[in-house]
Design a protein around this motif. Structure first.
Motif: not given
Length: 70
Positions: A11-15, A48
């Motif tokens: 998983l790659q996210s800014t959240d 990220y």
């Protein structure tokens, strides 16, 4: 010679909240998890957060994450 574990990004996210929720779910199933935060330390607006698991756990981790989305 000791072989280093192979980690893969699932998983790659800014959240950060989303990443931490998945981390808790995977840890509840005894899957080792690593978080790598590459966001800018000044603003947290760039970059990220990566959620990583051991390569041997990738398939089950992705299945568990998919269950969460349903």
């Amino acid at each position: 010679m000791v072989k280093e574990p192979n980690w893969v990004t699932i998983l790659q996210s800014t959240d950060e909240f989303v990443v931490r929720i998945y981390k808790m779910k995977l840890e509840a199933h005894e899957i080792p998890v690593s978080i790598f935060d590459q966001r800018d330390s000044s603003y947290n607006a760039f970059g990220y957060i990566y959620l990583n698991v051991l390569a041997k756990d990738e398939k089950i981790a992705l299945e568990l994450m998919e269950e969460s989305d349903e």
